[in-house]
Motif scaffolding. Structure first.
Motif, short mmCIF file in Angstrom:
data_model
loop_
_atom_site.label_atom_id
_atom_site.label_comp_id
_atom_site.label_asym_id
_atom_site.label_seq_id
_atom_site.Cartn_x
_atom_site.Cartn_y
_atom_site.Cartn_z
N ARG A 140 0.84 -1.20 0.00
CA ARG A 140 0.00 0.00 0.00
C ARG A 140 0.88 1.26 0.00
O ARG A 140 0.60 2.21 -0.74
N GLU A 141 1.92 1.27 0.81
CA GLU A 141 2.82 2.42 0.85
C GLU A 141 3.52 2.60 -0.49
O GLU A 141 3.74 3.74 -0.93
N HIS A 142 3.87 1.52 -1.15
CA HIS A 142 4.48 1.62 -2.48
C HIS A 142 3.52 2.27 -3.47
O HIS A 142 3.93 3.10 -4.30
N LEU A 143 2.24 1.89 -3.41
CA LEU A 143 1.27 2.50 -4.32
C LEU A 143 1.13 3.99 -4.05
O LEU A 143 1.02 4.80 -4.99
N LEU A 144 1.12 4.38 -2.79
CA LEU A 144 1.01 5.80 -2.47
C LEU A 144 2.19 6.59 -3.02
O LEU A 144 2.05 7.76 -3.40
N GLN A 145 3.36 5.96 -3.09
CA GLN A 145 4.55 6.66 -3.56
C GLN A 145 4.70 6.63 -5.07
O GLN A 145 5.15 7.62 -5.67
N PHE A 146 4.33 5.53 -5.70
CA PHE A 146 4.72 5.32 -7.09
C PHE A 146 3.57 5.35 -8.09
O PHE A 146 3.80 5.11 -9.28
N ILE A 147 2.37 5.64 -7.67
CA ILE A 147 1.28 5.80 -8.64
C ILE A 147 1.44 7.15 -9.35
O ILE A 147 1.68 8.17 -8.71
N ARG A 148 1.32 7.12 -10.66
CA ARG A 148 1.42 8.33 -11.48
C ARG A 148 0.14 8.47 -12.29
O ARG A 148 -0.21 7.59 -13.08
N PHE A 149 -0.53 9.59 -12.14
CA PHE A 149 -1.75 9.87 -12.90
C PHE A 149 -1.41 10.65 -14.16
O PHE A 149 -0.46 11.44 -14.19
N GLU A 150 -2.21 10.43 -15.19
CA GLU A 150 -2.13 11.23 -16.41
C GLU A 150 -3.54 11.69 -16.77
O GLU A 150 -4.51 10.95 -16.62
N GLN A 151 -3.61 12.92 -17.24
CA GLN A 151 -4.90 13.53 -17.54
C GLN A 151 -5.32 13.23 -18.97
O GLN A 151 -4.55 13.45 -19.91
N LEU A 152 -6.56 12.72 -19.11
CA LEU A 152 -7.12 12.45 -20.43
C LEU A 152 -8.02 13.60 -20.86
O LEU A 152 -8.41 14.45 -20.06
N GLU A 153 -8.36 13.60 -22.13
CA GLU A 153 -9.08 14.74 -22.70
C GLU A 153 -10.49 14.91 -22.14
O GLU A 153 -11.03 16.01 -22.16
N VAL A 175 -5.16 -1.93 -4.08
CA VAL A 175 -5.86 -0.74 -4.61
C VAL A 175 -7.01 -0.29 -3.70
O VAL A 175 -7.17 0.92 -3.48
N PRO A 176 -7.83 -1.20 -3.13
CA PRO A 176 -8.88 -0.72 -2.22
C PRO A 176 -8.35 0.06 -1.03
O PRO A 176 -9.08 0.89 -0.46
N LEU A 177 -7.10 -0.16 -0.64
CA LEU A 177 -6.54 0.50 0.54
C LEU A 177 -6.07 1.92 0.24
O LEU A 177 -5.78 2.67 1.18
N VAL A 178 -5.96 2.30 -1.04
CA VAL A 178 -5.46 3.64 -1.37
C VAL A 178 -6.55 4.52 -1.98
O VAL A 178 -6.28 5.70 -2.23
N MET A 179 -7.72 3.99 -2.21
CA MET A 179 -8.76 4.77 -2.87
C MET A 179 -9.20 5.96 -2.02
O MET A 179 -9.40 7.07 -2.54
N ASP A 180 -9.35 5.78 -0.72
CA ASP A 180 -9.76 6.89 0.14
C ASP A 180 -8.71 8.00 0.13
O ASP A 180 -9.05 9.20 0.13
N HIS A 181 -7.44 7.63 0.12
CA HIS A 181 -6.37 8.63 0.12
C HIS A 181 -6.43 9.48 -1.14
O HIS A 181 -6.42 10.72 -1.05
N PHE A 182 -6.51 8.85 -2.30
CA PHE A 182 -6.50 9.62 -3.55
C PHE A 182 -7.83 10.35 -3.77
O PHE A 182 -7.84 11.40 -4.40
N ALA A 183 -8.93 9.80 -3.24
CA ALA A 183 -10.20 10.53 -3.33
C ALA A 183 -10.12 11.84 -2.55
O ALA A 183 -10.65 12.87 -2.98
N GLY A 184 -9.43 11.81 -1.40
CA GLY A 184 -9.26 13.03 -0.64
C GLY A 184 -8.28 14.00 -1.29
O GLY A 184 -8.47 15.22 -1.23
N ARG A 185 -7.25 13.47 -1.96
CA ARG A 185 -6.27 14.34 -2.59
C ARG A 185 -6.80 14.99 -3.87
O ARG A 185 -6.55 16.17 -4.13
N LEU A 186 -7.53 14.23 -4.68
CA LEU A 186 -8.04 14.76 -5.94
C LEU A 186 -9.39 15.45 -5.78
O LEU A 186 -9.90 16.03 -6.75
#
Length: 311
Positions: free
Chosen positions: A179-192, A207-218
């Motif tokens: 989970r910590e690796h996903l928080l560090q190394f996930i890279r998002f790219e913006q689509l049109e 992935v279920p363990l990081v969804m709340d984190h990225f939902a709060g960040r984005l």
């Protein structure tokens, strides 16, 4: 038939019966399915030798397989009962360990839950110093109270020397590291179309363990995190997220990357190379801190960035 021949036939029959006498549960691979298997084992008074996910089924010779259907109501009862008996921390360990990809993880979690329930059922309150103030103390009829025993809760959270408890804690730690690796190394790219997309290939279903984190960040930005290894997508629409099984993402079916995304990817790649100190280059350290299985999804590690479509 001679007496000796009869003895040989009886021995062969007994051996054949023992050969096919080992019971194994097969479930759908979900947490609800695993907890349903625990419920069924108590309901049928069975103690299966193994618990196997359907996707990675590798039954041993002589195992009798029993299919267990996922039942949310039964799974909820097991979850609530285990939490009441052993505490929220023990339940968190069980749920996290169940996300591991190791072959024996389901069976380890199954034994962990059964072990905790057995500890709670056999607890002795007669000589306990906390009997008068503990809400979980047994009543005069011998039935336990409504709260979990502090001794059981402590054992399930810290008795790492016990083979059942130690195995689940080891699995839970490995999933936490992923989970910590996903928080560090996930890279998002913006689509049109305004969607943010990230790909990953973790060695645990984290992935279920990081969804709340990225939902709060984005915040209100919709995004998708696609787990290629488990063919699972976490989809966030700006308000809530869900998990959806996905066979694959076809590149031609996705919107093109935005022009701003192309600029940001190139800028990030130049920055990564500019801050590097060549004299302190240590590939072994980098590979240990940044597992190589994440490299192909990292913008800064790509030699040639993919062409950006303009639609």
């Amino acid at each position: 038939m001679s007496p000796r021949a009869q003895d040989v036939a009886d021995t062969a029959a007994t051996g054949a019966a023992e050969l096919y006498d080992e019971l194994a549960y097969v479930f759908d691979g979900t947490l609800e399915g695993l907890f349903s298997a625990v419920f069924v084992s108590y309901e049928r008074h069975e103690d299966p030798a193994d618990v196997l996910p359907e996707g990675g089924l590798q039954a041993r010779l002589g195992q009798h397989l029993s299919r267990i259907d996922a039942d949310p109501e039964r799974a909820g009862r097991v979850r609530a009962g285990f939490r009441a008996a052993c505490g929220a921390k023990a339940l968190a360990y069980a749920e996290r360990a169940a996300l591991s990809d190791e072959p024996g993880a389901p069976a380890a979690v199954f034994r962990y839950i059964r072990h905790g329930m057995a500890l709670n059922a056999s607890r002795g309150c007669a000589r306990c110093r906390r009997r008068r103030s503990c809400p979980g103390a047994s009543n005069p009829q011998g039935r336990p109270g409504r709260a979990h025993c502090p001794k059981v809760r402590g054992a399930m959270a810290s008795d790492l020397a016990h083979p059942v408890i130690g195995a689940v804690h080891r699995l839970a730690r490995s999933v936490f590291v992923e989970r910590e690796h996903l928080l560090q190394f996930i890279r998002f790219e913006q689509l049109e179309d305004g969607l943010w997309l990230a790909r990953c290939s973790p060695k645990a279903n984290a992935v279920p363990l990081v969804m709340d984190h990225f939902a709060g960040r984005l915040n209100d930005q919709p995004f998708v995190i696609y787990d290629e290894a488990h063919r699972l997508a976490g989809v966030y629409d700006g308000r809530s997220w869900v998990l959806a099984p996905v066979d694959g993402l076809a590149e031609d079916a996705l919107p093109g990357r935005t022009a701003e995304e192309a600029v940001m990817q190139q800028a990030w790649r130049r920055f990564y190379r500019a801050v590097a100190v060549e004299s302190r280059y240590n590939p072994e350290l980098r590979q240990r801190l940044m597992p190589q299985r994440f490299w192909r999804h990292l913008t800064e590690m790509q030699e040639d960035l993919p062409a950006l479509a303009t639609r």
